[in-house]
Design an enzyme around this catalytic site. Structure first.
Site, PDB file in Angstrom:
ATOM      1  N   SER A   1      -9.464   1.548   3.093  1.00  6.94           N
ATOM      2  CA  SER A   1      -8.616   2.328   2.223  1.00  6.94           C
ATOM      3  C   SER A   1      -7.555   1.522   1.489  1.00  6.94           C
ATOM      4  O   SER A   1      -6.946   2.043   0.538  1.00  6.94           O
ATOM      5  CB  SER A   1      -7.913   3.428   3.029  1.00  6.94           C
ATOM      6  OG  SER A   1      -7.045   2.858   3.992  1.00  6.94           O
TER       7      SER A   1
ATOM      8  N   LYS B   1       0.858  -1.188   0.000  1.00 10.52           N
ATOM      9  CA  LYS B   1       0.000   0.000   0.000  1.00 10.52           C
ATOM     10  C   LYS B   1       0.891   1.234   0.000  1.00 10.52           C
ATOM     11  O   LYS B   1       1.886   1.282   0.736  1.00 10.52           O
ATOM     12  CB  LYS B   1      -0.877  -0.037   1.247  1.00 10.52           C
ATOM     13  CG  LYS B   1      -1.864   1.100   1.397  1.00 10.52           C
ATOM     14  CD  LYS B   1      -2.700   0.909   2.670  1.00 10.52           C
ATOM     15  CE  LYS B   1      -3.775   1.973   2.820  1.00 10.52           C
ATOM     16  NZ  LYS B   1      -4.611   1.738   4.017  1.00 10.52           N
TER      17      LYS B   1
ATOM     18  N   SER C   1      -9.779  -0.629   7.229  1.00 11.65           N
ATOM     19  CA  SER C   1      -9.166  -0.450   5.911  1.00 11.65           C
ATOM     20  C   SER C   1      -8.415  -1.661   5.373  1.00 11.65           C
ATOM     21  O   SER C   1      -8.033  -1.678   4.204  1.00 11.65           O
ATOM     22  CB  SER C   1      -8.222   0.755   5.932  1.00 11.65           C
ATOM     23  OG  SER C   1      -8.955   1.945   5.937  1.00 11.65           O
TER      24      SER C   1
END
Lengths: 469, 58
Positions: free
Chosen positions: A156, A81, A180
């Site tokens: 996210s 990420k 997330s």
């Protein structure tokens, strides 16, 4: 001849790599080819690192050929990420504000993965600074769901979920402040673990809400999450929240049965505190039947209303995020997308007194959940009350959230796929455990995945260049 | 909270949201105010924040 290298699990691939029946270079090339051919449909990657990944794969291959096998992540291609710092490689937070941010050091967890021999395929899409939602006003487009590219992958850690489900990474790192990791795991049909707070270092990850931020693995299976945790769960003396706990063999802990395990179900969370889609509820009840068949018993438990957990999490997140972003939001608000900008700006209106009271309420909720978990070994509920909505439609700030209670308490929580709805979109099960009993949570997840067939189905992406594969 | 007083609250933060941001920001803040009202009240030391100040033990 091995087909579909990209759909192998870490457990499968690492056994072949160790036996020198699978080349890390061949495996990495396979993923890079897929990223080149398919990622335009998904936008999972902000920055693929093809040359670097191939160099790392060649190094891994040479090390293994030289008898220096490092363990199950050696030669395994993963994605990060894009809020994990990577030395010499841009770490943008998917934001124009950090477009030119090039860290000088790897995040602690990234360094652990590199030491273990994992190959970094690239940096993955995220909601801007891990908050807000899928946005179309950022320098990079939002990630899409590989089960239906018109749908949300969740966030996210959106690129992480999409890449793992689509076979564009064998595993990925995500972060979880309110759901997330588990949200995208849910909507992309993969396994994602939010470990116990303090188990994994936060150092070198762009912060959102330091008292709620968790790093964690996102994989196709719970077994693979255990393989990742084996490497990632290390004390970091430079992270004030990092726990010092005895080492655990996460892989060995997957064994054994679930006879006598007590599962607590806070039904009011998803039957009265919010409305679940019928297919989600049906999949959840079927999951409980699977656990009963594995020897577990199921009891109902009662906690504070889900909305209270959600509200307290929201207050703390807003205040802590604003503390981080205040100066940038005052000076350069135009460098944020709207969704992130507004969510974090709202934190300017949380008073110091309300923040302290929210943290005190949080302590009370921890005591409450601890007391309930004295009478059961695990808590289970759906991860999300619905399957993936249309891309852009999901507002993560609206209504109660089934994931936030475990950011609030810091207890470990795993999301895994427990079926598909009438539209072919994944449904999900959330399994939470006591602090630092992450290995037990993964054991339950692994037992469920082994007892069901949902891990045999992958999303299909149309790609003319790969159609003959 | 009326529109004028919300504008004053915004000004006090030093933030300069775009005019078109204001309705959405006000809605978010209203929700935050509602959430905050739920956590106010007297609490014991047993409910100290998790990040309570602690010195390392010798």
């Amino acid at each position: 001849m091995i087909s579909d290298l990209h759909f192998m699990t870490i457990a499968e691939a690492s056994a072949l790599i160790r036996a020198r029946q699978l080349s890390p270079v061949e495996l990495t090339r396979n993923f890079l080819d897929r990223i080149a051919a398919l990622d335009a449909q998904l936008n999972a990657y902000i920055l693929p690192l093809a040359d670097r990944a191939l160099a790392e794969a060649k190094q891994a291959e040479a090390e293994i050929a030289g008898g220096r096998y490092k363990g199950p992540l050696h030669g395994i291609p993963i994605g990060l990420k894009d809020i994990y710092n990577t030395a010499g490689i841009a770490t943008t937070g998917h934001s124009a504000l950090f477009r030119d941010h090039v860290p000088t050091e790897d995040a602690f967890t990234v360094a652990l993965l590199r030491e273990a021999g994992a190959i970094t395929l690239g940096k993955l899409s995220t909601w801007e600074f891990a908050i807000g939602g899928a946005s179309f006003d950022l320098p990079w487009p939002p990630a899409r769901n590989p089960w239906n590219t018109a749908r949300e992958p969740g966030g996210s850690s959106s690129g992480s979920g999409a890449a793992v489900a689509a076979g564009l990474a064998m595993a990925a790192m995500g972060t979880d402040t309110g759901g997330s990791i588990r949200g995208p795991a849910s909507w992309c049909g993969i396994s994602g673990l939010k470990p116990t707070y303090g188990y994994l270092s936060r150092r070198g990850i762009l912060p959102l809400s330091p008292s709620l931020d968790h790093a964690g693995p996102m994989c196709w299976t719970s077994e693979d999450c255990a393989l990742m945790m084996q490497v990632l769960a290390r004390h970091d003396p430079q992270d004030a929240a990092s726990a010092i706990v005895p080492p655990v063999d996460f892989v060995a802990a997957l064994g054994g049965d679930l006879n006598g395990v007590r599962i607590g179900v806070p039904r009011h969370f998803f039957e009265t505190d919010l409305t679940c889609e019928p297919d989600v509820l049906a999949a959840f009840e079927a999951s409980l039947d699977v656990f009963r068949s594995l020897g577990a018993t199921v009891i109902d438990v009662t906690l504070s209303p889900l909305g209270l957990f959600t509200d307290v999490n929201g207050l703390i997140t807003a205040a802590e995020a604003y503390a981080i972003h205040q100066e940038w939001l005052q000076k350069t608000p135009h460098l944020y997308g709207e969704r992130c900008r507004l969510r974090i700006m709202a934190g300017a209106f949380v008073s110091a007194a309300d923040y302290v009271n929210a943290q005190r309420e949080r302590a009370r909720l921890v005591q409450e959940v601890t007391a309930v978990m004295a009478g059961c070994d695990l808590l289970m509920m759906p991860t999300r009350q619905m399957t993936a909505p249309e891309l852009g439609d999901y507002d993560s700030s609206a209504g109660p959230s089934l994931t936030r209670p475990f950011n609030m308490t810091g207890f470990p929580a795993l999301s895994l796929c427990n079926g598909f709805d009438r539209n072919g979109l994944p449904t999900s099960l959330q399994i939470a455990g006591r602090p630092f009993e992450d290995s037990f949570v993964l054991k339950a997840g692994n037992a469920y995945e082994k007892a069901t067939s949902f891990r045999s189905l992958r999303p299909t992406l149309a790609a003319p260049s790969l159609a003959a594969d | 909270m009326d529109e004028i007083s919300f504008a004053a609250r915004v000004a006090a933060t030093g933030l300069r949201p775009k005019p078109e941001d204001m309705p959405k920001l006000e809605a978010l803040v209203k929700d935050m105010d509602r959430a905050a009202s739920l956590v106010r009240g007297p609490r014991s030391y047993a409910e100290e924040p998790l990040s309570a100040f602690r010195l390392p033990t010798p």
